[in-house]
Motif scaffolding. Structure first.
Motif, mmCIF file in Angstrom:
data_model
loop_
_atom_site.group_PDB
_atom_site.id
_atom_site.type_symbol
_atom_site.label_atom_id
_atom_site.label_comp_id
_atom_site.label_asym_id
_atom_site.label_seq_id
_atom_site.Cartn_x
_atom_site.Cartn_y
_atom_site.Cartn_z
ATOM 1 N N LEU A 159 0.772 -1.123 -0.080
ATOM 2 C CA LEU A 159 0.145 -0.126 -0.073
ATOM 3 C C LEU A 159 0.632 1.319 -0.071
ATOM 4 N N ARG A 160 2.043 1.157 0.863
ATOM 5 C CA ARG A 160 2.741 2.482 1.094
ATOM 6 C C ARG A 160 3.335 2.735 -0.335
ATOM 7 N N ALA A 161 4.029 1.432 -0.930
ATOM 8 C CA ALA A 161 4.696 1.923 -2.253
ATOM 9 C C ALA A 161 3.901 2.016 -3.222
ATOM 10 N N VAL A 162 2.577 1.674 -3.541
ATOM 11 C CA VAL A 162 1.624 2.270 -4.359
ATOM 12 C C VAL A 162 1.597 3.647 -4.237
ATOM 13 N N ALA A 163 1.195 4.111 -2.892
ATOM 14 C CA ALA A 163 0.914 5.544 -2.463
ATOM 15 C C ALA A 163 1.916 6.444 -2.852
ATOM 16 N N THR A 164 3.223 5.649 -2.501
ATOM 17 C CA THR A 164 4.439 6.559 -2.875
ATOM 18 C C THR A 164 4.442 6.903 -4.448
ATOM 19 N N VAL A 165 4.417 5.883 -5.195
ATOM 20 C CA VAL A 165 4.477 5.929 -6.713
ATOM 21 C C VAL A 165 3.481 6.976 -7.289
#
Ligand SMILES: Nc1ncnc2c1ncn2[C@@H]1O[C@H](COP(=O)(O)OP(=O)(O)OP(=O)(O)O)[C@@H](O)[C@H]1O
Ligand SMILES: [Mg+2]
Lengths: 274, 365
Positions: A16-22
């Motif tokens: 979730l964090r990775a997608v949000a960051t991207v």
């Protein structure tokens, strides 16, 4: 699966964090580049930059068309927001509170401006204004009120949506309780309904203001000499020169709108509405 | 506090009759419960009293004043909503003060009354909280305080306990009753829970399909139900269909002859209602007092409920009677009875209540 549970959950949170960051980076990349370019010490933009300077900001601030454009845009956005949010909120209230024949149709119709391309709407308004001028003998084209009227159209769909949403969550029993305790219909509205609509109204005002402030397409045909909005002024400038001045203007615009959002966030948590 | 008088109140929605010809007087300081199955028109009646629904016909008088056509804010009723309807943007104290503010009560006096009302519902220390920071039971009590603080002429509650858990429901119920007694509030309480209504109310109004079936004290309704609906809805009843063959003599459709009180009813089709706890059980062949009715049948089901036990007895044909008895001691031969055993049921004539027959069945369940 007690063993797999925590690991899985950790993985989920990480994803979730990775997608949000991207997504976040993707959305802010243009903003970042605009701000970066506005500082390049060169006429024609190329990478890597030769050096950095604030000269473009000085240039932007010294050019009267940008200052005037800013003032015009601000005036138009402010007035259009006040008018549009009042009308839109009244319409939303009527649609949610009183189910009347055609209220559903009206609701859809009020979202109309969202689906008509700005250029088309601008052209239509232009033609309409010509007709109005002939009929009423009042100027509309190239006037401030003509421009404001056009921008009111931009603000209404947002307002209707956001204010309806805040009203749907309002328990009718609350208004009844107030009436039961002795509040007249007007007092009920002022003391109960309006405060409950406040988050929706603030969000609607903010969105309306931004919509109007940054609008180019609808304004193109409606502006006149001495009443150029900032986006149109920027476009005019670009016709003759491409240098980082535009990036500097855009950066200032972004900062101002960002500041507006932060201020309204102090009154209502925007994240809770949009 | 004032008397509430409803006269021939009626409300229709197109072809639907929600409330039909309801007449009712709630005396000063009395608590009346509106009781009935879902959709019978309880809420509609209450909301007409509060002024949220315009009656199709009829009259509403509060404290001698005809309020039928007054808007809600001029009626002087205090309503507690099922959802509590607290104002989320105001603190508890501001919520309670709202009604006083609308009545232009001076600030100092208002503050004192708010404090009194909050301590009355034992929430004196929570005045500065917002409703969302309270538990369901606390919110409920704020709603009570808010409605009470203005001394309404009539106090209206629409299923105020239905959002609370079972234990809390009992607590708040007692609390409401105490407050109502202490303040002498004229109160109308809507519920579909018959136990709640029986324990809380001075009088009950049983409604079905928008029509008042019977009005009376819990005892009157239980002992002398006016019709089969009430007999089945308040407590449970065994119902036998049949006819009154002569004064004091009833014969069921299955051929059972029963002596009943002679109440002046003319001979003809009738229904007999019998409370399960008025029946006694004996082994067949046991001597039966001559003044008692008796019926012999086959035991089909014994349900042990702790303090009481329930016996379902199949008479001839399709007639079934249920008897509820204090559970006999372990040494009693009755304890050895099992399904299939023949038994005799006995009951006195005065346990029988003759009612007009209609399509209704035993609704007690
Ligand atoms: N606005 C309305 N339009 C049409 N019919 C309605 C309306 N309001 C209520 N009714 C009907 O009137 C009848 C009585 O409704 P009411 O809400 O008074 O029932 P109730 O006794 O309070 O039931 P419950 O115990 O489920 O709350 C119902 O049959 C309902 O369908
Ligand atoms: Mg109801």
């Amino acid at each position: 699966m007690p063993a797999a549970g925590p690991g899985r959950r950790w993985l989920g949170r990480f994803a979730l964090r990775a997608v949000a960051t991207v997504v976040f980076c993707f959305m802010f990349l243009p903003v970042f580049f605009v701000a970066w370019i506005s500082l390049f010490d060169q006429q024609i933009v190329s990478f890597p930059p030769d050096g950095y300077t604030f000269a473009w900001y000085a240039n932007a601030l010294s050019r009267p068309e940008f200052a005037r454009g800013f003032v015009t845009s601000f005036q138009v956005a402010a007035v259009a927001t006040v008018i549009g949010v009042s009308l839109g909120a009244a319409a939303a209230y009527a649609i949610v509170r009183f189910r009347f024949a055609g209220s559903g149709t009206l609701n859809t119709l009020l979202l109309g401006p969202l689906v008509v391309p700005g250029i088309v709407a601008g052209t239509a308004l232009y033609v309409y204004y010509v007709a109005l001028e002939n009929a009423l003998d009042v100027d509309f084209r190239a006037t401030l009120h003509g421009l404001v009227l056009g921008h009111v159209l931009l603000t209404i769909p947002w307002t209707v949506r956001l204010v309806s949403a805040s009203l749907v969550g309002l328990d009718r029993a609350m208004e009844e309780a107030a009436a039961n305790l002795g509040a007249s219909p007007l007092t009920v509205f002022r003391r109960v309904t309006l405060p409950m609509m406040r988050p929706g109204l603030v969000a609607a005002s903010l969105f309306s203001f931004i919509q109007s402030f940054e609008n180019l397409e609808l304004s193109l045909l409606l502006v006149g000499p001495g009443r150029i909005t900032l986006p149109v002024a920027m476009l005019n400038y670009l016709e003759f020169r491409i240098d980082p001045t535009i990036a500097a203007v855009a950066t200032m615009q972004i900062v101002i709108i960002g500041a507006l959002m932060l201020i309204s966030d102090r009154f209502v948590k925007l994240s809770r509405i949009v | 506090m004032s008397e509430l008088v409803l006269t021939s109140l009626r409300k229709t929605y197109g072809p639907t009759v929600a409330v039909d010809d309801v007449s009712l007087t709630v005396r000063e300081g009395e608590l009346v419960a509106l009781l009935g199955p879902s959709g019978c028109g309880k809420t509609t009646t209450l909301r007409m009293v509060a002024g949220f629904i315009e009656p199709t016909a009829g009259q509403i008088v509060i404290g001698g004043r005809d309020v039928t056509h007054l808007p809600p804010h001029r009626r002087d009723t205090g309503m507690v909503f099922q959802s509590y309807a607290l104002f989320p943007h105001m603190t508890v104290a501001q919520n309670v003060a709202f009604g006083l503010e609308m009545r232009n009560v001076p600030k100092a006096e208002a503050e004192k009354r708010v404090a009194d009302a909050l301590s009355l519902v034992r929430l004196g220390h929570l005045g500065e909280r917002y409703p969302r920071q309270l538990s369901g039971g606390q919110q409920q009590r704020v709603a009570l305080a808010r409605a009470l603080v203005v001394n309404p002429g009539v106090f209206l509650l629409d299923e105020p306990l239905s959002n609370l858990d079972a234990k809390l429901r009992l607590e708040v119920r007692v609390e409401i009753r105490e407050l109502q007694r202490r303040l002498g509030l004229t109160t109308v309480f809507v519920t579909h829970d018959q136990e709640e209504a029986l324990t809380l109310a001075d009088r009950l109004v049983v409604m079905a399909n928008g029509v008042v079936q019977q009005v009376g004290t819990p005892e009157e309704l239980y002992e002398s139900p006016a019709n089969l609906f009430v007999a089945g809805f308040i407590g449970r009843s065994n119902v036998l269909a049949g006819r009154l063959v002569s004064p004091g003599r009833f014969e069921s459709r299955g051929g059972l002859a029963v002596s009943v009180p002679a109440d002046g009813r003319a001979a003809g089709p009738a229904a007999l209602a019998l409370r399960p706890e008025r029946l006694t059980l004996a082994e067949p062949g046991a001597p039966v007092a001559p003044c008692m009715n008796s019926a012999t049948g086959k035991l089909v089901l014994v349900t042990y409920l702790g303090a009481t036990s329930e016996y379902r007895v199949d008479l001839r044909g399709d007639e079934v009677l249920t008897a509820t008895l204090p559970t006999p001691p372990a040494s009693d031969p009755l304890r050895r009875l099992a399904a299939g055993d023949p038994v005799t049921l006995t009951w006195p004539a005065d346990a029988c209540r003759l009612l007009a027959p209609d399509g209704a069945h035993d609704q007690g369940g």
